[in-house]
Write an enzyme that holds these catalytic residues in place. Structure first.
Site, PDB file in Angstrom:
ATOM      1  N   HIS A 155       0.835  -1.226   0.000  1.00 59.86           N
ATOM      2  CA  HIS A 155       0.000   0.000   0.000  1.00 59.86           C
ATOM      3  C   HIS A 155       0.861   1.265   0.000  1.00 59.86           C
ATOM      4  O   HIS A 155       0.435   2.314   0.480  1.00 59.86           O
ATOM      5  CB  HIS A 155      -0.946   0.041   1.206  1.00 59.86           C
ATOM      6  N   SER A 276      15.007  22.197 -15.758  1.00 55.16           N
ATOM      7  CA  SER A 276      13.833  23.021 -15.981  1.00 55.16           C
ATOM      8  C   SER A 276      14.291  24.358 -16.551  1.00 55.16           C
ATOM      9  O   SER A 276      15.354  24.862 -16.203  1.00 55.16           O
ATOM     10  CB  SER A 276      13.104  23.234 -14.647  1.00 55.16           C
ATOM     11  N   LYS A 282      16.128  22.331 -10.442  1.00 53.63           N
ATOM     12  CA  LYS A 282      15.479  21.075 -10.837  1.00 53.63           C
ATOM     13  C   LYS A 282      16.396  20.122 -11.608  1.00 53.63           C
ATOM     14  O   LYS A 282      17.182  20.537 -12.456  1.00 53.63           O
ATOM     15  CB  LYS A 282      14.262  21.376 -11.719  1.00 53.63           C
ATOM     16  N   GLU A 289       9.924   9.063 -16.691  1.00 55.63           N
ATOM     17  CA  GLU A 289       8.542   9.516 -16.931  1.00 55.63           C
ATOM     18  C   GLU A 289       8.112   9.201 -18.364  1.00 55.63           C
ATOM     19  O   GLU A 289       6.966   8.801 -18.611  1.00 55.63           O
ATOM     20  CB  GLU A 289       8.435  11.017 -16.667  1.00 55.63           C
TER      21      GLU A 289
END
Ligand code: ARG
Length: 458
Positions: A155, A276, A282, A289
C-alpha cells in the site's frame, strides 16, 4: 508499375492511390521481401516451374536491388503501391521479361503474411537482446546489494525490511518471463504461409515444406485461408510488449519516487536527467517519466489490432494493412524504452545509508518484535497488540523501535530482555528471512547463482 492494371479502364484517383498505398511504411521489410522471393524462386526451380538460368537471373536481380537499396543508389519513393510492387517493378526493369515470372504461384496476400512474419521474427530477436542486457544489469545490481537494507512496501506504506537485491530480483523475474513470452510467440508464429496464394492455394506443384525450410520455419502452415488472414502472432507480440512496458513503467514509477527529494534512495546520473527552463534547482527524471508515458502507446497498438481483427470475415481483407504502422511504432517504442531504461539504471547511484535509515524509521521491524514475543511464549494476537503499543509510544516520542530503552520495553511487556535489540536489528530481520525467494542473504545468493546459470545459458 501497377500489378493489377489489366481490367481497369481508368487511372486510379490520386487520393485513392495515396490512401491505399502502404509503401510509406512497408518499405521497412524490403530485406524480408527479397529474402522470401529468393526462397520462392529457388523452390519454383526445384519443382521444374522455372529453369536454373531463370532462377539465377532473378536471384542476381533481387540481390542487386537489395544491395542498391542498402548503398543508397536505389531510393524507395512513394510511386509504387507497396514494397512488393516496388521490388517486382525494379526486377523487371533490371532483368527484363524473366522478372515477370517471379510472382508465379504467389499472391501479395501470402507474400505480405510471410514478410511480416520474417520481420517480426527478426525484431523479436532484437528485443530479446535488449531484455537480456537489462537482465545482466539487474543481475549486477543484485550482486552488489545483497545487504543493502531498505523498506519493503505494501500500500506504499513501509511494511517489512527487504534488500535492494530482493527488490530488483522481483523485476528480474518479470523480465525473465517477458523473454519466455516472446520465445513462445516466436515458436507459435514460426510456420510459413507462402504458397497459400490469395486464399485457396495454387494449381502449381509447389513444395511448401521446402520453402519453409529455406526460410528457417518449423514447417508450412496447414490452412491457406488461415495463412493469409492470421494476425494472432501480432496480437501475441503486442500483448507481450504491453507486459514489458507495464513492467518498465512500474519500475519507472519507483525510480521516480526513489529519486525524489523525499526519498533520496537513489540519485539519477546527470547524463540521464534533464533540467527546468525556469527552476534552476530542478533535475528531473524525464526518461523514467517518458518510459512510463509511452506504455500507453503500446497498449493502444494492442487494442487497435484487436479491434481491427474482430469483425473480419475470412480470408484477407485490406483492413489488415493497418497492422503495420502500429506494430512498427510499438517495436520502436519498446526497443527505445528498454535501451534507455538500462542506461538509466546502470548509471544511477544507490544511496544505501538512506535506504537503511528509512527502513529503520518506518517500523519495518515491528513484525520481528512481535515474532520475538511469540518465540517467548506470547500468543501472536497478544504480541501484535503489545507491539502496537510500542509503535504508538515511539511515534509520540518521534523515535524508532531500536531507540527505546530496555526499561521502556519492559514497561510495556516484561517479556522483553536485552536481546530484543539484536532481534530487531535490520540485519537480523533480513538474515532470518531465509525461505527460498525471501531477502535473506543465504537464499538471495542461491537465487543469484541460479540467475547466473540462466544468463550463461543464452
Ligand atoms: N499492403 C498490403 C497489406 O499490407 C499487402 C497485401 C495486399 N493484397 C491485396 N490483395 N491488396 O496488407
Amino acid at each position: 508499375m501497377k500489378l493489377w492494371g489489366g481490367r481497369f479502364t481508368k487511372e486510379t484517383n490520386q487520393l485513392v492511390h495515396n490512401f491505399n498505398a502502404s509503401i510509406g511504411f512497408d518499405q521497412k521489410f524490403y530485406h524480408q521481401d527479397i529474402r522470401g522471393s529468393i526462397a520462392h524462386v529457388t523452390m519454383l526451380t526445384k519443382q521444374g516451374i522455372l529453369t536454373n538460368a531463370e532462377r539465377d537471373t532473378i536471384i542476381a536481380g533481387l540481390t542487386g536491388i537489395e544491395k542498391d537499396i542498402e548503398n543508397g543508389t536505389l531510393v524507395i519513393d512513394g510511386t509504387e503501391e507497396d514494397i512488393h510492387s516496388f521490388v517486382e517493378a525494379n526486377l523487371i526493369a533490371r532483368v527484363g521479361d524473366v522478372g515477370k515470372k517471379l510472382h508465379t504461384g504467389r499472391s501479395r496476400n501470402d507474400q505480405v503474411a510471410l514478410d511480416m512474419k520474417l520481420y517480426i521474427r527478426d525484431e523479436i530477436g532484437a528485443v530479446d537482446e535488449l531484455l537480456f542486457s537489462l537482465l545482466k544489469e539487474l543481475h549486477r545490481l543484485m550482486k552488489e546489494n545483497v545487504t543493502t537494507y531498505m523498506p519493503g512496501f505494501t500500500h506504499l506504506q513501509k511494511a517489512q525490511p527487504v534488500t535492494l537485491a530482493h527488490h530488483v530480483g522481483a523485476y528480474f523475474e518479470m523480465f525473465k518471463r517477458d523473454r519466455s513470452r516472446l520465445a513462445d510467440t516466436k515458436s507459435r508464429l514460426n510456420y510459413c504461409p507462402l504458397g497459400a496464394g490469395a486464399l485457396a492455394g495454387t494449381t502449381y506443384p509447389l513444395d511448401r515444406e521446402y520453402t519453409a525450410s529455406l526460410l528457417d520455419f518449423t514447417g508450412a502452415t496447414l490452412n491457406s485461408m488461415d495463412s493469409v488472414s492470421d494476425r494472432d502472432y501480432l496480437i501475441e507480440l503486442l500483448s507481450a510488449f504491453s507486459t514489458i512496458m507495464m513492467h518498465l513503467s512500474r519500475f519507472c514509477e519507483e525510480i521516480i519516487l526513489w529519486n525524489s527529494n523525499e526519498y533520496r534512495f537513489i540519485t539519477l546520473d546527470d547524463a540521464y536527467s534533464t533540467g527546468s527552463s525556469i527552476m534552476p534547482q530542478k533535475k528531473n527524471p524525464d526518461i523514467a517519466e517518458l518510459v512510463r508515458g509511452k506504455t500507453g502507446r503500446v497498449y493502444g497498438a494492442l487494442v487497435s489490432i484487436l479491434t481491427t481483427m474482430k469483425g473480419l470475415p475470412l480470408a484477407y481483407n485490406k483492413d489488415m494493412q493497418e497492422d503495420k504502422e502500429l506494430t512498427f511504432d510499438a517495436i520502436d517504442t519498446v526497443k527505445g524504452c528498454l535501451a534507455l531504461f538500462t542506461g538509466m539504471i546502470s548509471t544511477m547511484t544507490v544511496n544505501a545509508s538512506v535506504m537503511e535509515a528509512s527502513a529503520k524509521n518506518g517500523f519495518t521491524n515491528a513484525t520481528d518484535a512481535a515474532d520475538y514475543l511469540v518465540n517467548h511464549g506470547v500468543p501472536f494476537r497478544d504480541a501484535h497488540g503489545i507491539v502496537g503499543q510500542l509503535v504508538l509510544f515511539c511515534e509520540q516520542k518521534g523515535i524508532a523501535l531500536d531507540d527505546m530503552t530496555l526499561d521502556e520495553y519492559k514497561a510495556i511487556s516484561p517479556v522483553f530482555e536485552a536481546d530484543i535489540f539484536d532481534a530487531i536489528r535490520m540485519e537480523t530481520c533480513v538474515t532470518k528471512r531465509n525461505t527460498l525467494g525471501a531477502p535473506g542473504p543465504a537464499v538471495m545468493e542461491e537465487v543469484i547463482r541460479r540467475n547466473e546459470i540462466y544468463l550463461g545459458e543464452k
